[in-house]
Design a protein around this motif. Structure first.
Motif, PDB file in Angstrom:
ATOM      1  N   PRO A   1      -9.532   1.761  77.755  1.00 15.94           N
ATOM      2  CA  PRO A   1      -8.557   1.205  78.693  1.00 15.94           C
ATOM      3  C   PRO A   1      -7.329   0.750  77.918  1.00 15.94           C
ATOM      4  CG  PRO A   1     -10.352  -0.330  78.321  1.00 15.94           C
ATOM      5  CD  PRO A   1     -10.691   0.926  77.581  1.00 15.94           C
ATOM      6  N   GLY A   2      -6.201   1.017  78.448  1.00 12.98           N
ATOM      7  CA  GLY A   2      -4.977   0.605  77.770  1.00 12.98           C
ATOM      8  C   GLY A   2      -3.843   1.553  78.082  1.00 12.98           C
ATOM      9  N   SER A   3      -2.801   1.408  77.305  1.00 10.80           N
ATOM     10  CA  SER A   3      -1.608   2.224  77.502  1.00 10.80           C
ATOM     11  C   SER A   3      -1.181   2.793  76.157  1.00 10.80           C
ATOM     12  CB  SER A   3      -0.485   1.363  78.080  1.00 10.80           C
ATOM     13  OG  SER A   3      -0.089   0.401  77.117  1.00 10.80           O
ATOM     14  N   LEU A   4      -0.191   3.662  76.192  1.00 11.24           N
ATOM     15  CA  LEU A   4       0.344   4.197  74.938  1.00 11.24           C
ATOM     16  C   LEU A   4       0.942   3.087  74.083  1.00 11.24           C
ATOM     17  CD1 LEU A   4       1.975   7.586  75.986  1.00 11.24           C
ATOM     18  CD2 LEU A   4      -0.078   7.214  74.618  1.00 11.24           C
ATOM     19  N   ALA A   5       1.427   2.042  74.698  1.00 12.07           N
ATOM     20  CA  ALA A   5       2.003   0.928  73.943  1.00 12.07           C
ATOM     21  C   ALA A   5       0.934   0.177  73.152  1.00 12.07           C
ATOM     22  CB  ALA A   5       2.727  -0.032  74.883  1.00 12.07           C
ATOM     23  N   THR A   6      -0.276   0.073  73.689  1.00 16.15           N
ATOM     24  CA  THR A   6      -1.346  -0.654  72.995  1.00 16.15           C
ATOM     25  C   THR A   6      -2.225   0.248  72.155  1.00 16.15           C
ATOM     26  OG1 THR A   6      -2.855  -0.455  74.883  1.00 16.15           O
ATOM     27  CG2 THR A   6      -1.425  -2.405  74.818  1.00 16.15           C
ATOM     28  N   ALA A   7      -2.066   1.558  72.270  1.00 19.22           N
ATOM     29  CA  ALA A   7      -2.940   2.512  71.574  1.00 19.22           C
ATOM     30  C   ALA A   7      -2.923   2.365  70.049  1.00 19.22           C
ATOM     31  CB  ALA A   7      -2.590   3.940  71.973  1.00 19.22           C
TER      32      ALA A   7
ATOM     33  N   SER B   1      -6.338   2.327  65.140  1.00 21.33           N
ATOM     34  CA  SER B   1      -6.516   2.137  63.702  1.00 21.33           C
ATOM     35  C   SER B   1      -7.971   1.873  63.334  1.00 21.33           C
ATOM     36  CB  SER B   1      -5.622   1.004  63.196  1.00 21.33           C
ATOM     37  OG  SER B   1      -6.022  -0.228  63.777  1.00 21.33           O
ATOM     38  N   GLN B   2      -8.757   1.371  64.264  1.00 29.05           N
ATOM     39  CA  GLN B   2     -10.167   1.096  63.976  1.00 29.05           C
ATOM     40  C   GLN B   2     -10.979   2.368  63.746  1.00 29.05           C
ATOM     41  OE1 GLN B   2     -12.367  -0.606  67.348  1.00 29.05           O
ATOM     42  NE2 GLN B   2     -10.786   0.196  68.697  1.00 29.05           N
ATOM     43  N   PHE B   3     -10.437   3.534  64.094  1.00 39.14           N
ATOM     44  CA  PHE B   3     -11.154   4.787  63.911  1.00 39.14           C
ATOM     45  C   PHE B   3     -10.777   5.514  62.626  1.00 39.14           C
ATOM     46  CE2 PHE B   3     -10.887   4.105  68.536  1.00 39.14           C
ATOM     47  CZ  PHE B   3     -12.235   3.915  68.775  1.00 39.14           C
ATOM     48  N   SER B   4      -9.877   4.947  61.833  1.00 39.50           N
ATOM     49  CA  SER B   4      -9.425   5.642  60.629  1.00 39.50           C
ATOM     50  C   SER B   4     -10.559   5.836  59.625  1.00 39.50           C
ATOM     51  CB  SER B   4      -8.250   4.905  59.976  1.00 39.50           C
ATOM     52  OG  SER B   4      -8.650   3.619  59.551  1.00 39.50           O
ATOM     53  N   GLY B   5     -11.490   4.904  59.544  1.00 39.68           N
ATOM     54  CA  GLY B   5     -12.625   5.051  58.630  1.00 39.68           C
ATOM     55  C   GLY B   5     -13.506   6.232  58.995  1.00 39.68           C
ATOM     56  N   GLN B   6     -13.784   6.384  60.287  1.00 37.60           N
ATOM     57  CA  GLN B   6     -14.581   7.519  60.759  1.00 37.60           C
ATOM     58  C   GLN B   6     -13.878   8.831  60.434  1.00 37.60           C
ATOM     59  OE1 GLN B   6     -14.805   7.834  65.020  1.00 37.60           O
ATOM     60  NE2 GLN B   6     -15.975   9.725  64.959  1.00 37.60           N
ATOM     61  N   LEU B   7     -12.593   8.900  60.730  1.00 34.25           N
ATOM     62  CA  LEU B   7     -11.847  10.136  60.473  1.00 34.25           C
ATOM     63  C   LEU B   7     -11.758  10.429  58.981  1.00 34.25           C
ATOM     64  CD1 LEU B   7      -9.020   9.796  63.135  1.00 34.25           C
ATOM     65  CD2 LEU B   7     -11.019  11.293  63.213  1.00 34.25           C
ATOM     66  N   ALA B   8     -11.571   9.412  58.159  1.00 39.04           N
ATOM     67  CA  ALA B   8     -11.510   9.617  56.706  1.00 39.04           C
ATOM     68  C   ALA B   8     -12.845  10.130  56.178  1.00 39.04           C
ATOM     69  CB  ALA B   8     -11.120   8.324  55.997  1.00 39.04           C
ATOM     70  N   ALA B   9     -13.947   9.584  56.680  1.00 37.70           N
ATOM     71  CA  ALA B   9     -15.274  10.051  56.253  1.00 37.70           C
ATOM     72  C   ALA B   9     -15.490  11.502  56.657  1.00 37.70           C
ATOM     73  CB  ALA B   9     -16.361   9.162  56.846  1.00 37.70           C
ATOM     74  N   TYR B  10     -15.101  11.848  57.864  1.00 35.20           N
ATOM     75  CA  TYR B  10     -15.222  13.243  58.312  1.00 35.20           C
ATOM     76  C   TYR B  10     -14.343  14.161  57.466  1.00 35.20           C
ATOM     77  CZ  TYR B  10     -17.699  11.942  62.656  1.00 35.20           C
ATOM     78  OH  TYR B  10     -18.601  11.505  63.588  1.00 35.20           O
ATOM     79  N   ALA B  11     -13.109  13.739  57.211  1.00 38.46           N
ATOM     80  CA  ALA B  11     -12.196  14.565  56.416  1.00 38.46           C
ATOM     81  C   ALA B  11     -12.750  14.794  55.019  1.00 38.46           C
ATOM     82  CB  ALA B  11     -10.820  13.912  56.353  1.00 38.46           C
ATOM     83  N   SER B  12     -13.302  13.764  54.410  1.00 39.24           N
ATOM     84  CA  SER B  12     -13.895  13.904  53.083  1.00 39.24           C
ATOM     85  C   SER B  12     -15.065  14.878  53.097  1.00 39.24           C
ATOM     86  CB  SER B  12     -14.353  12.533  52.572  1.00 39.24           C
ATOM     87  OG  SER B  12     -15.009  12.669  51.330  1.00 39.24           O
ATOM     88  N   ALA B  13     -15.928  14.747  54.091  1.00 42.63           N
ATOM     89  CA  ALA B  13     -17.086  15.647  54.198  1.00 42.63           C
ATOM     90  C   ALA B  13     -16.654  17.096  54.407  1.00 42.63           C
ATOM     91  CB  ALA B  13     -18.000  15.195  55.337  1.00 42.63           C
TER      92      ALA B  13
ATOM     93  N   HIS C   1      -6.991  12.351  70.091  1.00 38.87           N
ATOM     94  CA  HIS C   1      -6.587  12.858  71.402  1.00 38.87           C
ATOM     95  C   HIS C   1      -6.999  11.838  72.449  1.00 38.87           C
ATOM     96  CE1 HIS C   1      -7.587  15.646  74.954  1.00 38.87           C
ATOM     97  NE2 HIS C   1      -6.287  15.436  74.964  1.00 38.87           N
ATOM     98  N   LEU C   2      -6.046  11.425  73.250  1.00 42.92           N
ATOM     99  CA  LEU C   2      -6.275  10.462  74.324  1.00 42.92           C
ATOM    100  C   LEU C   2      -6.094  11.178  75.662  1.00 42.92           C
ATOM    101  CD1 LEU C   2      -4.082   7.717  72.671  1.00 42.92           C
ATOM    102  CD2 LEU C   2      -6.581   7.741  72.768  1.00 42.92           C
ATOM    103  N   PRO C   3      -7.144  11.841  76.144  1.00 36.81           N
ATOM    104  CA  PRO C   3      -6.980  12.669  77.340  1.00 36.81           C
ATOM    105  C   PRO C   3      -6.569  11.887  78.580  1.00 36.81           C
ATOM    106  CG  PRO C   3      -9.303  12.492  76.751  1.00 36.81           C
ATOM    107  CD  PRO C   3      -8.505  11.874  75.636  1.00 36.81           C
ATOM    108  N   LEU C   4      -7.018  10.651  78.714  1.00 35.70           N
ATOM    109  CA  LEU C   4      -6.665   9.869  79.897  1.00 35.70           C
ATOM    110  C   LEU C   4      -5.209   9.437  79.892  1.00 35.70           C
ATOM    111  CD1 LEU C   4      -9.850   7.649  80.262  1.00 35.70           C
ATOM    112  CD2 LEU C   4      -9.340   9.844  81.345  1.00 35.70           C
ATOM    113  N   LEU C   5      -4.630   9.320  78.695  1.00 32.25           N
ATOM    114  CA  LEU C   5      -3.233   8.924  78.577  1.00 32.25           C
ATOM    115  C   LEU C   5      -2.306  10.122  78.379  1.00 32.25           C
ATOM    116  CD1 LEU C   5      -3.595   5.753  76.304  1.00 32.25           C
ATOM    117  CD2 LEU C   5      -3.433   5.882  78.798  1.00 32.25           C
TER     118      LEU C   5
ATOM    119  N   ALA D   1      -1.965  12.036  75.630  1.00 32.67           N
ATOM    120  CA  ALA D   1      -1.264  11.928  74.356  1.00 32.67           C
ATOM    121  C   ALA D   1      -2.183  12.295  73.193  1.00 32.67           C
ATOM    122  CB  ALA D   1      -0.750  10.503  74.169  1.00 32.67           C
ATOM    123  N   VAL D   2      -1.537  12.616  72.087  1.00 26.20           N
ATOM    124  CA  VAL D   2      -2.225  12.840  70.809  1.00 26.20           C
ATOM    125  C   VAL D   2      -1.465  12.001  69.781  1.00 26.20           C
ATOM    126  CG1 VAL D   2      -2.978  14.541  69.125  1.00 26.20           C
ATOM    127  CG2 VAL D   2      -2.785  15.197  71.514  1.00 26.20           C
TER     128      VAL D   2
END
Length: 116
Positions: A63-69, A74-86, A101-105, A107-108
């Motif tokens: 829930p939220g908007s592009l302004a609050t996204a 940023s809380q997902f950067s660790g997950q993405l970094a781990a995936y990128a490393s693997a 990707h934020l399909p409800l908003l 935006a990417v």
């Protein structure tokens, strides 16, 4: 159903037009053993083959908007970094960009990673 089709069409158009994706891998399993013996594992939503390597795309809804996204994403950067490393370790191909990707908003958002 029309909203789902619209979200998919927007994503597909962006992948081809902006990332120049030649091929997509969906729900790609990733795993990497860490130096301490633990294993990072998961499913990468989309790995796009782009001219200079791979682009990692993860779907998120909240829930939220592009302004609050940005603050929330940023809380997902660790997950993405781990995936990128693997992915880099397994394929010897660089992950040159990562995205949420934020399909409800409709935006990417690019996420800059610090991958060891």
């Amino acid at each position: 159903a029309p909203d789902v089709v619209e979200a998919g069409t927007r994503l597909w158009t962006w992948l081809v037009r902006d990332l120049n994706a030649a091929r997509l891998h969906r729900e790609w399993p990733v795993a990497e053993r860490q130096a301490d013996g633990s294993v990072v594992a998961g499913l990468a939503d989309i790995i796009a083959c782009v001219p200079s390597g791979y682009a990692l795309v993860d779907h998120k809804t909240f829930p939220g908007s592009l302004a609050t996204a940005p603050a929330q994403l940023s809380q997902f950067s660790g997950q993405l970094a781990a995936y990128a490393s693997a992915i880099r370790t397994a394929t010897r191909t660089p992950v040159v960009s990562s995205w949420i990707h934020l399909p409800l908003l409709g935006a990417v958002v690019e996420v800059t990673l610090q991958v060891p």
